[in-house]
Design a protein around this motif. Structure first.
Motif, short mmCIF file in Angstrom:
data_model
loop_
_atom_site.label_atom_id
_atom_site.label_comp_id
_atom_site.label_asym_id
_atom_site.label_seq_id
_atom_site.Cartn_x
_atom_site.Cartn_y
_atom_site.Cartn_z
N ALA A 290 0.58 -1.08 -0.25
CA ALA A 290 -0.21 0.03 0.29
C ALA A 290 0.95 0.66 -0.18
O ALA A 290 0.36 1.92 -0.53
N PHE A 291 2.24 1.20 0.02
CA PHE A 291 3.20 2.31 0.39
C PHE A 291 3.48 2.81 -0.64
O PHE A 291 3.04 4.36 -1.31
N SER A 292 3.58 2.01 -1.47
CA SER A 292 3.90 1.82 -3.83
C SER A 292 2.83 2.44 -3.92
O SER A 292 2.83 3.08 -4.93
N ILE A 293 1.90 1.82 -3.83
CA ILE A 293 0.45 1.99 -4.37
C ILE A 293 0.07 3.31 -4.12
O ILE A 293 -0.63 4.06 -5.43
N LEU A 294 -0.29 3.70 -3.19
CA LEU A 294 -0.54 5.01 -3.07
C LEU A 294 0.53 5.77 -3.45
O LEU A 294 0.31 7.49 -4.12
N GLN A 295 1.41 5.80 -3.19
CA GLN A 295 2.64 6.94 -3.96
C GLN A 295 2.75 6.86 -5.47
O GLN A 295 3.17 7.43 -6.37
N LEU A 296 2.03 6.29 -5.87
CA LEU A 296 2.18 5.97 -7.50
C LEU A 296 0.86 6.28 -8.17
O LEU A 296 0.67 7.11 -8.94
N LEU A 297 -0.07 6.03 -7.13
CA LEU A 297 -1.48 6.79 -7.50
C LEU A 297 -1.94 8.14 -7.35
O LEU A 297 -1.81 9.04 -8.08
N ALA B 259 -0.35 -0.04 -14.48
CA ALA B 259 0.22 -0.92 -14.17
C ALA B 259 1.34 -1.62 -13.10
O ALA B 259 0.52 -2.48 -12.59
N SER B 260 1.81 -0.51 -12.65
CA SER B 260 2.60 -1.01 -11.80
C SER B 260 1.45 -0.96 -10.53
O SER B 260 1.99 -1.52 -9.28
N MET B 261 0.76 0.13 -9.73
CA MET B 261 -0.11 0.19 -8.84
C MET B 261 -1.01 -1.39 -8.85
O MET B 261 -0.64 -1.59 -8.30
N THR B 262 -1.13 -1.51 -9.37
CA THR B 262 -2.28 -2.56 -10.22
C THR B 262 -1.18 -4.07 -9.57
O THR B 262 -1.89 -5.01 -8.90
N THR B 263 -0.53 -4.01 -10.57
CA THR B 263 1.07 -5.65 -9.87
C THR B 263 0.98 -5.30 -8.33
O THR B 263 1.35 -6.46 -7.92
N ARG C 196 6.03 -17.60 -6.51
CA ARG C 196 6.00 -17.70 -7.58
C ARG C 196 4.16 -17.70 -8.56
O ARG C 196 4.02 -16.81 -9.62
N ILE C 197 3.91 -17.74 -7.51
CA ILE C 197 2.05 -17.54 -7.68
C ILE C 197 2.05 -15.61 -7.24
O ILE C 197 1.17 -15.59 -8.88
N ALA C 198 2.45 -15.39 -7.30
CA ALA C 198 2.61 -13.58 -6.64
C ALA C 198 2.56 -13.07 -7.88
O ALA C 198 2.33 -12.50 -8.43
N PHE C 199 4.32 -13.55 -9.26
CA PHE C 199 4.45 -12.87 -9.96
C PHE C 199 4.47 -13.39 -11.23
O PHE C 199 4.72 -12.54 -11.93
N ALA C 200 2.94 -14.07 -10.83
CA ALA C 200 2.94 -14.99 -11.95
C ALA C 200 1.42 -13.80 -12.80
O ALA C 200 0.90 -13.48 -13.61
N THR C 201 1.43 -12.50 -12.29
CA THR C 201 0.47 -10.83 -11.80
C THR C 201 0.86 -10.77 -13.26
O THR C 201 0.81 -10.29 -14.43
N VAL C 202 2.75 -10.86 -13.83
CA VAL C 202 3.25 -9.93 -14.27
C VAL C 202 2.58 -10.71 -16.59
O VAL C 202 2.11 -9.78 -17.20
#
Length: 436
Positions: A61-68, A372-376, A392-398
């Motif tokens: 959430a730190f980076s998501i809010l910052q990018l938002l 895209a960065s916020m979503t990922t 492995r599962i988490a980075f499959a979002t890419v």
């Protein structure tokens, strides 16, 4: 840098020269500090989890809010720079991102830290567009692409400060001294900007245009007309598809992935993050020169980078157990190409729009990668919590977001190219019919 000052000058163009380099260099230094602050959390993710006692979702959430905040500010900042000038907007940006960094250093609670990162993102959003505007006011138009490219490369070097300096200082001195000490750089930048930065050379003041409309209706129409262009949409999706894999890795999840999932030491992980930045700077020069000389190379470079990124991630995530070090090196070298590839999005939007809409078009394109960065960032954090830190599962979002982006690029590419050719033909006809 000598080439910048020796550029041939067209009538009415700013002269360039040593003073232009000094003033523009000061603006780039402000952007450099902003990038350092932006990426500082990328080497402090594990420490942040311990300090605030939070999980992966809360950390993201730190980076998501910052990018938002950053993405949402792009178009308003462009309008603000036009109205107030570079010096005032950069000064406001410095104050905001310095307060955000200092507040983050002193934060004891998760909520306070979150607010500090939002403040930092707001100040960060005011830097790059301001620096581009500064370059256009101080250098001849012919040198615009070179000035923008050099500014981007110097800004990327801010990542090196995070990975090489802040990471080690954090281990030695701890959270508050590290982040509070780094905030001193922002205070220094504010003093230098107020004393020495000027919006334009003397005698080259921009003339106000009384015919330009204003108001909310104009802003809405400006955005709608810009988005209506296929080239703007294609630029958005190119930026969306290419930028986020490296952004997510550098901004937050790279260090935890390399340390927790791949078993590397913090020092070794920091070296790989540094490799991404160095690769970005080298590839940026190659991509920039290639696109400048061969316009048709835009799509192959963008799609080729997406394919290479997917292949590298596929190899790392499918490897039984921990991936070998050589494969992690390959991944980081490939991720370094993501930033330069995302700049191709601006090369699609630029010819699609008239000069009076270029700022709006650039803001829309720039929002693509950050969306895209916020979503990922959010998806990776949620999946890590839900799967017990299964990277492995988490980075499959890419792969999911790259698939969405590639389908949009392929759908829009033909329309954008046809529209670009039509504009080029119309421009040539108009030039022929202009009376001598």
């Amino acid at each position: 840098m000598t080439a910048i000052s020796e550029a041939p000058v067209r009538p009415g163009d700013p002269p360039g020269g040593r003073k232009a380099i000094a003033v523009w260099g000061l603006g780039v230094a402000v952007y450099f500090v902003a990038v350092t602050y932006r990426t500082s959390l990328g080497v402090a993710g594990i420490d942040a989890q311990e300090r605030f006692e939070i999980g992966a979702s809360a950390l993201s959430a730190f980076s998501i809010l910052q990018l938002l905040v950053y993405a949402g500010m792009q178009i308003p900042v462009g309008l603000l720079v036009d109205r107030l000038g570079t010096r005032k907007v950069l000064s406001i940006g410095i104050v905001l991102y310095t307060l955000g960094q200092f507040g983050f250093a002193l934060s004891e609670s998760y909520g306070t830290a979150l607010a500090s990162r939002a403040l930092l993102g707001c100040g960060d959003a005011m830097t790059f567009i301001s620096v581009l505007r500064l370059g256009s006011r101080w250098f001849p138009a012919k040198r615009g692409p070179l000035v923008a490219q050099v500014a981007g490369l110097i800004g990327m070097a801010g990542n090196l400060v995070s990975t090489l300096v802040l990471a080690r200082v954090l281990q030695i001195f701890g959270w508050t001294p590290t982040f509070a000490g780094s905030a001193v750089a922002g205070a220094l930048m504010l003093v230098l900007v107020l004393l020495f930065l000027r919006d334009h050379p003397k005698g080259y003041e921009p003339k106000p245009d009384p015919t330009v409309p204003a108001g909310r209706g104009f802003i809405r129409r400006q955005i709608a007309e810009t988005w209506r262009e296929p080239g703007t949409k294609l630029g958005f999706w190119v930026h969306f598809t290419t930028q986020f894999p490296a952004m997510v890795f550098l901004l937050l999840w790279g260090l935890p992935f390399l340390v927790e999932a791949q078993g590397l030491s913090r020092a070794a992980a920091g070296e790989l993050l540094t490799l991404i930045v160095l690769s970005n700077m080298a590839v940026g020069l190659v991509y920039g020169q290639t696109v400048a000389r061969h316009n048709a190379a835009r799509a192959p470079l963008a799609l080729g980078t997406v394919g290479a990124t997917a292949a590298a991630w596929g190899g790392v995530l499918s490897w039984p157990g921990q991936a070998p070090h050589w494969l992690l090196i390959v991944l980081c070298v490939v991720l370094g190409a993501c930033g330069p590839a995302s700049m191709i999005g601006f090369d699609y939007a630029r010819p699609a729009n008239p000069p009076e809409r270029l700022g709006t078009a650039s803001g829309i394109v720039n929002m693509g990668g950050f969306t895209a960065s916020m979503t990922t960032l959010l998806a990776v954090g949620i999946l890590l919590d839900a799967t017990g830190d299964n990277y492995r599962i988490a980075f499959a979002t890419v792969f999911v977001l790259e698939g969405i982006g590639v389908s949009a690029i392929l759908r829009l590419r033909g329309r954008a190219q046809r529209r670009e050719r039509e504009r080029l033909v119309a421009s040539r006809i108009e030039t022929v019919h202009v009376p001598a």
